[in-house]
Design an enzyme around this catalytic site. Structure first.
Site, PDB file in Angstrom:
ATOM      1  N   HIS A  21      19.019  -7.775  16.467  1.00 59.25           N
ATOM      2  CA  HIS A  21      18.240  -8.692  15.596  1.00 59.25           C
ATOM      3  C   HIS A  21      18.609 -10.285  15.862  1.00 59.25           C
ATOM      4  CE1 HIS A  21      21.635  -8.256  12.908  1.00 59.25           C
ATOM      5  NE2 HIS A  21      21.169  -9.419  12.163  1.00 59.25           N
ATOM      6  N   ASP A  22      19.859 -10.180  16.110  1.00 54.88           N
ATOM      7  CA  ASP A  22      20.174 -11.582  16.177  1.00 54.88           C
ATOM      8  C   ASP A  22      20.394 -12.026  17.713  1.00 54.88           C
ATOM      9  OD1 ASP A  22      20.244 -12.790  13.450  1.00 54.88           O
ATOM     10  OD2 ASP A  22      22.180 -12.271  13.139  1.00 54.88           O
ATOM     11  N   LYS A  70      20.346 -15.579  18.705  1.00 55.19           N
ATOM     12  CA  LYS A  70      21.561 -16.641  18.347  1.00 55.19           C
ATOM     13  C   LYS A  70      22.036 -17.133  19.745  1.00 55.19           C
ATOM     14  CE  LYS A  70      22.290 -15.884  13.375  1.00 55.19           C
ATOM     15  NZ  LYS A  70      23.428 -15.337  12.761  1.00 55.19           N
ATOM     16  N   HIS A  77      16.025 -18.846  15.688  1.00 54.00           N
ATOM     17  CA  HIS A  77      16.638 -17.593  16.478  1.00 54.00           C
ATOM     18  C   HIS A  77      15.708 -16.606  16.270  1.00 54.00           C
ATOM     19  CE1 HIS A  77      18.379 -16.561  12.445  1.00 54.00           C
ATOM     20  NE2 HIS A  77      18.441 -15.209  13.158  1.00 54.00           N
ATOM     21  N   HIS A  84      12.850 -10.605  11.136  1.00 52.57           N
ATOM     22  CA  HIS A  84      14.016 -10.005  10.150  1.00 52.57           C
ATOM     23  C   HIS A  84      14.251 -11.187   9.042  1.00 52.57           C
ATOM     24  CE1 HIS A  84      16.478 -12.030  13.026  1.00 52.57           C
ATOM     25  NE2 HIS A  84      17.585 -12.082  12.138  1.00 52.57           N
ATOM     26  N   HIS A  85      13.681 -12.409   8.935  1.00 60.05           N
ATOM     27  CA  HIS A  85      14.275 -13.281   7.904  1.00 60.05           C
ATOM     28  C   HIS A  85      12.857 -13.562   7.190  1.00 60.05           C
ATOM     29  CE1 HIS A  85      18.288 -14.350   8.791  1.00 60.05           C
ATOM     30  NE2 HIS A  85      17.960 -14.348   9.927  1.00 60.05           N
ATOM     31  N   ASP A 120      20.949  -6.585   6.774  1.00 61.30           N
ATOM     32  CA  ASP A 120      21.315  -7.838   7.059  1.00 61.30           C
ATOM     33  C   ASP A 120      21.923  -8.705   6.127  1.00 61.30           C
ATOM     34  OD1 ASP A 120      21.748 -10.133   8.728  1.00 61.30           O
ATOM     35  OD2 ASP A 120      19.686 -10.985   8.478  1.00 61.30           O
TER      36      ASP A 120
HETATM   37 FE   LIG Z   1      19.229 -13.313  11.742  1.00 59.03          FE
END
Ligand SMILES: [Fe+2]
Length: 350
Positions: A159-160, A163, A188, A213-214, A242
């Site tokens: 998911h990240d 980044k 990201h 996801h955000h 998260d």
């Molecule tokens: Fe994130």
């Protein structure tokens, strides 16, 4: 370190060097445990020999720490390859995620005691593994189909991944981000989508879940400001895992929340950030205080948590083993925190 031909390699040995294919792609990463099916995979790629640690041991039937460790080293290796523009192969990550999903479907409490390991340097990678574990436990409780759970698990551990494209100076900034830095950090989600779309064998839906996801239930999230059921189910699950996991970690600008405080934060949400139905399933499925965790109580007693899950683990039963700075308690005694509302956990010792 030993150099071994593939005929000499045995399952359970630990790789001492990355296995790099002729085209420069990294197939398996240093630190990974060789599994039986990899030996034929290595042969099919014409790998002539590999380097293994000298004290490699035969693969045990199942070792929770080892599966968790493999998931951690896989996501760390992939994110480091992406940041450094190196080629990589997803085979190790996919197989490890497949393993974790299978084990959690058998026993959803398996990895619970391993979540919440905090190491500042490896925070993003450990967090990614924890989010994957919590998401799979929640999906299992929601009776999702196996393929959907597997797709969700891949999205959760990745998911990240976006980044990797955020400057380290912003990612590791010791302090709050400025508005401008936060705008860069927010990218990201979409970087993650773009990276996942380049990954062979990763579906468009997985990439879409990563990009969302955000997003927040009430439409105040990013990047698209999607609302309610317009947000992919997988993204609604991952966003809860998260936030819960992130709240329980120390950050430079704030001290960590205790797990019961993080759970209470989610429950107080009142349909702004999260899908409340999934949030209830999440709280009812994970162990907020997993069994055997040693905690400090506000009374100065040090206690081991007894098995429980869901709402019961918000205020679990504990067995007192010692007093802070005091002698061990030779006859441990139990306290049920639900029946003693003035007693609560103030710290996690191990
Ligand atoms: Fe994130």
């Amino acid at each position: 370190m030993q150099k071994l031909s593939l005929d000499e390699v045995k399952a359970g040995m630990i790789l001492a060097k990355d296995v790099v294919l002729k085209d420069g792609r990294i197939l398996l990463l240093k630190g990974f445990t060789i599994k039986p099916r990899y030996i034929s995979k290595l042969k099919s790629y014409d790998v002539p020999y590999i380097y293994v640690e000298k004290d490699g041991v035969e693969l045990e039937e199942f070792n929770e720490d080892r599966v968790y460790g493999d998931a951690f080293s896989s996501i760390k290796g992939i994110m480091e390859c992406i940041r450094n523009d190196k080629k990589y192969d997803l085979v190790q990550l996919k197989e490890t995620v497949y393993d974790m999903v299978g084990h959690i479907l058998n026993d959803d409490m398996l990895f619970m005691t391993l979540t919440g390991i905090r190491d500042i340097d490896n925070y993003t990678f450990l967090h990614s593994v924890d989010v994957c574990i919590y998401s799979v436990i929640t999906a299992k409780a929601m009776n999702l189909q196996y393929d959907e759970i597997h797709e969700l698990a891949m999205a959760a551990i990745l998911h990240d991944v976006g980044k990797c494209k955020i400057p380290i100076s912003i990612l590791n900034k010791p302090g709050k981000l400025t508005d401008e830095e936060f705008e860069i950090m927010k990218r990201h989600s979409l970087y993650g989508y773009e990276i996942a779309r380049q990954m062979p064998g990763v579906s468009e839906k997985t990439a879409r879940i990563i990009s969302q996801h955000h997003e927040k239930w009430d439409g105040t999230g990013y990047p698209a400001g999607l609302k309610n059921y317009d947000i992919e189910l997988g993204a609604r699950i991952i966003s809860i895992a998260d936030v819960y996991d992130a709240l329980t970690a120390d950050r430079i600008y704030r001290k960590r929340f205790m797990p019961h405080e993080a759970a209470e934060y989610l429950m107080a949400d009142n349909e702004s950030q999260f899908d409340s139905e999934i949030m209830k399933t999440f709280i009812n499925s994970i162990a907020i205080y997993p069994k055997d965790v040693v905690v400090l109580l506000n009374t100065g007693e040090v206690a081991r948590v007894l098995p429980s899950k869901g709402m019961a683990s918000l205020r679990p039963k504990v067995s007192v083993i010692t007093k802070k700075d005091g002698p061990p308690v030779f006859t441990p005694y139990e306290i049920d925190l639900r029946e003693n509302p003035t007693i609560f956990v103030t710290d996690i010792i191990s």
